[in-house]
Design an enzyme around this catalytic site. Structure first.
Site, PDB file in Angstrom:
ATOM      1  NE  ARG A  61      -3.916  -0.973   0.821  1.00 31.38           N
ATOM      2  CZ  ARG A  61      -4.852  -1.255   1.719  1.00 31.38           C
ATOM      3  NH1 ARG A  61      -4.687  -2.253   2.552  1.00 31.38           N
ATOM      4  NH2 ARG A  61      -5.962  -0.565   1.776  1.00 31.38           N
ATOM      5  CD  GLN A 105      -2.603   6.518  -3.570  1.00 32.47           C
ATOM      6  OE1 GLN A 105      -3.016   7.325  -4.395  1.00 32.47           O
ATOM      7  NE2 GLN A 105      -2.225   6.855  -2.361  1.00 32.47           N
ATOM      8  CG  ASP A 125      -4.864  -0.453  -2.638  1.00 34.88           C
ATOM      9  OD1 ASP A 125      -5.296  -1.594  -2.387  1.00 34.88           O
ATOM     10  OD2 ASP A 125      -4.639   0.403  -1.766  1.00 34.88           O
ATOM     11  CB  SER A 150      -7.912   0.885  -1.536  1.00 34.10           C
ATOM     12  OG  SER A 150      -6.926   0.890  -0.560  1.00 34.10           O
ATOM     13  CE1 TYR A 178      -3.791  -3.419   5.303  1.00 34.52           C
ATOM     14  CE2 TYR A 178      -1.493  -3.731   4.719  1.00 34.52           C
ATOM     15  CZ  TYR A 178      -2.831  -3.723   4.378  1.00 34.52           C
ATOM     16  OH  TYR A 178      -3.193  -4.006   3.091  1.00 34.52           O
TER      17      TYR A 178
END
Ligand code: NAD
Length: 372
Positions: A111, A116, A119, A122, A217
Site C-alpha cells: 500500500r 494506488q 490497489d 482499497s 496497517y
C-alpha cells in the site's frame, strides 16, 4: 455468488492495444451487464467452456481465489494474477507450486503511493463501506436524516463506525451524505483527522503509540487493550442506532469488539453491519453470510459486498488489475522486475517456489499440523 468480472470491455481493448491477445469466457461479464458482444467489439475472443479457456491461455486474470478444479485446468508453467486468500486456500496454493504456476496476489500489493492505481483492496473496501450503510438504512426502522415535517421533527439516525480504514471512512462519508450523525473509532491515531474531516466525531481513548505497522496497517492489539476498547465501545452503543464494524488486522482473525452482552445494551431495532464477517467477525454473534435478529438487534454478517455493486466494482477492479498487469509485464524485456517492490511483494509463487514469507510460514505451519 460472484457477480463481478475481472476485465471489462474497455480494459480488454487497452490490453489488446498493448499487443496482448485477450480471451474471455462466454458470459463472464453478464452479471455485471457486460455482454459477449461488447467484448468482441473491443477485439477480444469469446471462448465457450471453462476447460477450453483454461487450457488455452498462458496467463489467467481473476477476482476470486482459484479453486482446486480451476488450478487443475491451468497449464503447467502458466501465470495467475488475482486474489489468492492464502490462509483459507493453502492446498490449492500447494498445487499451484507443483504445476509451477507463477502467482501474483492482489492482496500483497504494497500500500504505497506508487501502487494506488493497482490497489484493489482499497477499491473493493470502499464499495463495501458504501454498501454497508445502504444495507443498514434498509434494515433500520427510522430515517437517516433529520426530517422536519408537518407531522413533527424527527432526529437523525446515529451511526457508530468501528475501524476507520478505507471501508470505514467510506461508510462514514455515506452515512453523513444520508444525513446521519456519525461517530467513529480506530486504534490508529492517524485517522482522527480523517474522521473529523468527514464531519464525524472521533471517539477518544488512550491509544497505543505503536498501533500502526510501517505499512500503515493496524497491529494486533493485546487482550488488555481489547478489554478497555470493548468498555469504551460498550459505553457508546446505547447512543447509536447503527453500528458498522470494519476492524481488521492484516493476515489475522478480526478482533471481537462487540460481545453478546454488549449487544443487549443496544436499542431494540438497532442494526449491526459486520464487514469483518469473513475474517471471523468483530461482533460475537455474527454469522457470515446471514442476517439474524438477536435481542431485537439485526446483525448482518456481510460476505463479498463488492459483488453486490457489480458494474462499478468490475470497472474498478478491472482498472486495478490492468495497471498491475502492465506494471508486471510491460517492462523492457517483458518479464517481471523483481528489484521492484510492488512486483517483489506481490509475487507468491515463482519458478515453482513460494517466495512470500507469510505464505511460506502458513504452509509450514499447515505441514506441521498435518503431521501431528
Ligand atoms: P484494514 O481493512 O486492515 O482495517 C480496517 C480498519 O480497522 C483500520 O483502519 C484499522 O486500523 C482498524 N482496526 C484494526 N484493529 C482495530 C481495533 N481493535 N479497534 C478499532 N479499529 C481497528 O485497513 P485498510 O482499510 O485496508 O487500510 C489500512 C491502512 O492502509 C490505511 O488507512 C492506510 O494507512 C493504508 N493504506 C495505504 C494506501 C496507499 O498508500 N496506497 C492505500 C490504502 C490504504
Amino acid at each position: 455468488m460472484e457477480w463481478r468480472v475481472a476485465i471489462v470491455p474497455k480494459m480488454a481493448k487497452q490490453l489488446i492495444s498493448d499487443g496482448q491477445e485477450v480471451l474471455i469466457e462466454s458470459g463472464a461479464g453478464e452479471a455485471a451487464y457486460f455482454s459477449d458482444l461488447e467484448y468482441e467489439q473491443a477485439g477480444a475472443s469469446i471462448v465457450k467452456g471453462t476447460q477450453l479457456l483454461y487450457s488455452g491461455v498462458d496467463l489467467i486474470i481473476k477476482i476470486q481465489p482459484p479453486q482446486r478444479h480451476e488450478v487443475e485446468m491451468m497449464k503447467t508453467d502458466s501465470i495467475y494474477i488475482g486474489f489468492l486468500a492464502h490462509s483459507s486456500n493453502l492446498s490449492v496454493i500447494q498445487l499451484m507450486v507443483e504445476k509451477n504456476i507463477t502467482s501474483f496476489a492482489m492482496e500483497f500489493i504494497p500500500r504505497i503511493a506508487r501502487s494506488q492505481s493497482m490497489d484493489a483492496i482499497s477499491s473493493m473496501a470502499s464499495i463495501a463501506g458504501y454498501r454497508a450503510v445502504l444495507i443498514a438504512a434498509q434494515h433500520l426502522g427510522k430515517f437517516f436524516p433529520l426530517m422536519m415535517t408537518a407531522a413533527g421533527t424527527i432526529p437523525p439516525a446515529k451511526v457508530l463506525v468501528i475501524g476507520a480504514g478505507v471501508a470505514g471512512l467510506q461508510a462514514i462519508a455515506t452515512a453523513r451524505r444520508l444525513g446521519a450523525k456519525v461517530e467513529a473509532f480506530d486504534t490508529r491515531p492517524a485517522v482522527k483527522e480523517q474522521v473529523e474531516s468527514l464531519g464525524a466525531q472521533f471517539v477518544e481513548m488512550k491509544l497505543a503509540k505503536d498501533a500502526e505497522t510501517v505499512t500503515g496497517y493496524a497491529k494486533e492489539m493485546t487482550d488488555e487493550f481489547l478489554i478497555e476498547e470493548r468498555e469504551i465501545i460498550g459505553s457508546r452503543l446505547a447512543q447509536n442506532h447503527v453500528v458498522i464494524t470494519t476492524a481488521q488486522v492484516f493476515g489475522k482473525k478480526a478482533p471481537v469488539l462487540v460481545t453478546e452482552e454488549m449487544i443487549k445494551k443496544l436499542h431494540k431495532g438497532s442494526v449491526i453491519i459486520d464487514l469483518a464477517s469473513e475474517q471471523g467477525g468483530n461482533c460475537e454473534l455474527t454469522e457470515p453470510g446471514r442476517t439474524i435478529k438477536k435481542y431485537g438487534v439485526t446483525i448482518c454478517g456481510t460476505v463479498n459486498l463488492p459483488s453486490t455493486l457489480p458494474v462499478d466494482a468490475s470497472r474498478m477492479y478491472s482498472r486495478n488489475i490492468t495497471h498491475f498487469f502492465r506494471h508486471l509485464y510491460n517492462t523492457k524485456d517483458g518479464a517481471p522486475d523483481f528489484e521492484d517492490k510492488i512486483t517483489k511483494d506481490s509475487c507468491v509463487i515463482y519458478k515453482g517456489e513460494i517466495v512470500n514469507e507469510m505464505v511460506k510460514k502458513a504452509l509450514q505451519k499447515e505441514g506441521t499440523n498435518t503431521h501431528d
